[in-house]
Enzyme design. Structure first.
Site, short mmCIF file in Angstrom:
data_model
loop_
_atom_site.label_atom_id
_atom_site.label_comp_id
_atom_site.label_asym_id
_atom_site.label_seq_id
_atom_site.Cartn_x
_atom_site.Cartn_y
_atom_site.Cartn_z
N ASP A 37 -28.40 -1.48 111.65
CA ASP A 37 -28.29 -0.05 111.94
C ASP A 37 -28.60 0.13 113.43
O ASP A 37 -29.12 -0.79 114.08
CB ASP A 37 -29.29 0.74 111.09
CG ASP A 37 -28.90 2.20 110.89
OD1 ASP A 37 -28.56 2.58 109.75
OD2 ASP A 37 -28.94 2.97 111.88
N ASP A 62 -24.99 -1.99 116.89
CA ASP A 62 -23.97 -0.95 116.96
C ASP A 62 -22.68 -1.57 116.43
O ASP A 62 -22.14 -2.49 117.04
CB ASP A 62 -23.80 -0.49 118.41
CG ASP A 62 -22.66 0.52 118.57
OD1 ASP A 62 -21.97 0.82 117.58
OD2 ASP A 62 -22.46 0.98 119.71
N SER A 145 -14.23 8.05 102.26
CA SER A 145 -14.74 9.39 101.93
C SER A 145 -13.64 10.17 101.23
O SER A 145 -12.45 9.86 101.40
CB SER A 145 -15.13 10.12 103.23
OG SER A 145 -15.39 11.50 102.97
N TYR A 158 -12.92 12.62 111.76
CA TYR A 158 -13.61 11.98 110.63
C TYR A 158 -12.63 11.66 109.50
O TYR A 158 -12.60 10.54 108.98
CB TYR A 158 -14.73 12.90 110.13
CG TYR A 158 -15.57 12.32 109.01
CD1 TYR A 158 -16.48 11.30 109.26
CD2 TYR A 158 -15.44 12.80 107.70
CE1 TYR A 158 -17.25 10.76 108.22
CE2 TYR A 158 -16.20 12.27 106.68
CZ TYR A 158 -17.11 11.26 106.94
OH TYR A 158 -17.86 10.74 105.91
N VAL A 191 -22.81 14.19 99.38
CA VAL A 191 -24.04 13.49 99.00
C VAL A 191 -25.14 13.92 99.96
O VAL A 191 -24.90 14.05 101.17
CB VAL A 191 -23.84 11.96 99.11
CG1 VAL A 191 -25.09 11.22 98.68
CG2 VAL A 191 -22.64 11.50 98.28
N THR A 193 -27.76 13.29 102.37
CA THR A 193 -28.23 12.18 103.23
C THR A 193 -28.53 12.75 104.61
O THR A 193 -28.38 13.95 104.85
CB THR A 193 -27.13 11.11 103.41
OG1 THR A 193 -26.04 11.70 104.13
CG2 THR A 193 -26.63 10.54 102.10
N1 LIG Z 1 -23.21 11.98 102.86
C1 LIG Z 1 -21.98 12.27 102.43
O1 LIG Z 1 -21.76 13.35 101.86
C2 LIG Z 1 -20.86 11.29 102.62
C3 LIG Z 1 -19.63 11.58 102.03
C4 LIG Z 1 -18.58 10.70 102.20
C5 LIG Z 1 -18.75 9.54 102.94
N2 LIG Z 1 -19.96 9.28 103.51
C6 LIG Z 1 -20.07 8.05 104.29
O2 LIG Z 1 -21.16 7.30 103.83
C7 LIG Z 1 -21.62 6.44 104.87
C8 LIG Z 1 -23.14 6.54 104.98
O3 LIG Z 1 -23.46 7.83 105.42
P1 LIG Z 1 -24.73 8.64 104.91
O4 LIG Z 1 -24.23 9.85 104.25
O5 LIG Z 1 -25.68 7.74 104.23
O6 LIG Z 1 -25.29 9.14 106.33
P2 LIG Z 1 -26.63 8.79 107.13
O7 LIG Z 1 -26.47 9.49 108.43
O8 LIG Z 1 -27.80 9.11 106.30
O9 LIG Z 1 -26.54 7.22 107.35
C9 LIG Z 1 -25.65 6.64 108.25
C10 LIG Z 1 -26.35 5.49 108.96
O10 LIG Z 1 -25.42 4.84 109.83
C11 LIG Z 1 -26.09 4.53 111.04
N3 LIG Z 1 -25.13 4.41 112.14
C12 LIG Z 1 -24.47 5.40 112.77
N4 LIG Z 1 -23.71 4.90 113.75
C13 LIG Z 1 -23.91 3.55 113.74
C14 LIG Z 1 -23.39 2.48 114.51
N5 LIG Z 1 -22.54 2.69 115.53
N6 LIG Z 1 -23.80 1.23 114.21
C15 LIG Z 1 -24.67 0.99 113.21
N7 LIG Z 1 -25.20 1.96 112.45
C16 LIG Z 1 -24.82 3.23 112.71
C17 LIG Z 1 -27.05 5.69 111.25
O11 LIG Z 1 -28.10 5.37 112.15
C18 LIG Z 1 -27.53 5.96 109.83
O12 LIG Z 1 -28.69 5.21 109.54
C19 LIG Z 1 -20.88 6.87 106.13
O13 LIG Z 1 -19.82 5.99 106.39
C20 LIG Z 1 -20.34 8.25 105.77
O14 LIG Z 1 -19.18 8.59 106.49
C21 LIG Z 1 -21.01 10.13 103.38
#
Ligand SMILES: NC(=O)c1ccc[n+]([C@@H]2O[C@H](COP(=O)([O-])OP(=O)(O)OC[C@H]3O[C@@H](n4cnc5c(N)ncnc54)[C@H](O)[C@@H]3O)[C@@H](O)[C@H]2O)c1
Length: 264
Positions: A37, A62, A145, A158, A191, A193
């Site tokens: 992360d 990254d 997503s 996105y 979700v 988060t």
């Molecule tokens: N939360 C939702 O409703 C939802 C819905 C559909 C898809 N998603 C997808 O689920 C995945 C996880 O998201 P989440 O909801 O847990 O969000 P979150 O923000 O809680 O977690 C995302 C994590 O990715 C890390 N991150 C961001 N950019 C980064 C990079 N360049 N390199 C490494 N790490 C990086 C962040 O530091 C964070 O810890 C994402 O791909 C998001 O698009 C989330």
């Protein structure tokens, strides 16, 4: 016996939300986990929740930086000798510019979202898959997503990035299938988060909490553990004949057009 005993899993985005829930469940089910992360604090919090016996590696990476991805994969191989599972979960919704219509797109914002969500997913596959191909064994799960299937669940950068992840999942599955490396994706709905924190905070502060997830057929939003459960299924031998698929995990959101006036 855990489903992931003797298996080694890389989880990106492991410092929060869905990535954390996935890493914790993989470890509980026996996997050695490599947590990646950009957030050191997030990674430490995840590591602190791992079962004591779990073998682990924690790295600031990254996913959009190829040199860092290459170094992570080399270190994982040097430490554990193999990579069985790759969970591409790191992602960003935007860089804080809001969700302008396509005519209002900022080029830097577009590039950054595509770079993390789509290019980052590709880079991890590019560097991990050869190690799986060499052993004729591996499972990759990407995180797309519902926004990659329909409009209206995020900004256009996105959505485009997640549609790209869905197609990359198919093309990578075709490239790697003959070496017994499976590639699938999950398409989460709403979700709670870190990514959606502002939406939830706003709704709760403005007596709109009942609207969160209300348009889903299950009439509620999801939690990270429910997405992790689907990711683990696709990463496990239970899904041994599934590849190239993107599974909505969305409470039925994309199953319905949900047209206003058509339902009581
Ligand atoms: N939360 C939702 O409703 C939802 C819905 C559909 C898809 N998603 C997808 O689920 C995945 C996880 O998201 P989440 O909801 O847990 O969000 P979150 O923000 O809680 O977690 C995302 C994590 O990715 C890390 N991150 C961001 N950019 C980064 C990079 N360049 N390199 C490494 N790490 C990086 C962040 O530091 C964070 O810890 C994402 O791909 C998001 O698009 C989330």
């Amino acid at each position: 016996m855990g489903r992931f005993d003797q298996r080694v899993a890389i989880v990106t985005g492991a410092g929060s939300g869905i990535g954390r829930a996935t890493a914790l469940r993989l470890a509980r089910e026996g996997a050695s986990v490599i947590l990646a992360d950009t957030s050191e604090a997030g990674l430490v919090e995840t590591e602190n929740q791992l079962p004591e016996r779990a073998r682990r590696l924690r790295r600031l990476v990254d996913v959009a930086n190829e040199a860092q991805v290459d170094a992570l994969v080399n270190e994982a191989i040097a430490s554990f000798g193999q990579i069985d599972v790759l969970c591409n979960i790191a992602g960003i919704a935007s860089t804080g510019q809001g969700h302008p219509p396509v005519t209002g797109n900022d080029r830097a914002e577009w590039d950054q979202v595509l770079s993390v969500n789509l290019t980052g997913t590709m880079l991890l596959i590019k560097h991990v898959a050869p190690h799986m191909q060499a052993r004729k064994l591996g499972a990759i799960v990407n995180t797309a997503s519902v926004a990659g299937i329909r409009s209206g669940a995020g900004g256009n950068a996105y959505s485009a990035s997640k549609a790209g992840v869905i197609n990359l999942t198919m093309t990578a599955a075709c490239d790697l299938g003959s070496d017994n490396v499976r590639v699938n994706a999950v398409c989460p709905g709403l979700v709670e988060t870190g990514m959606t924190r502002a939406v939830f905070d706003y709704a709760r502060a403005n007596e709109k909490a009942h609207k969160l997830g209300a348009r889903c057929e299950l009439r509620r939003y999801g939690n990270p553990e429910e997405i992790a459960a689907a990711i683990l299924f696709l990463a496990s031998d239970d899904a041994s004949y599934i590849t190239g698929q993107s599974l909505p995990v969305d409470g039925g959101n994309t199953a319905s057009l949900n047209m206003p006036g058509m339902k009581v």
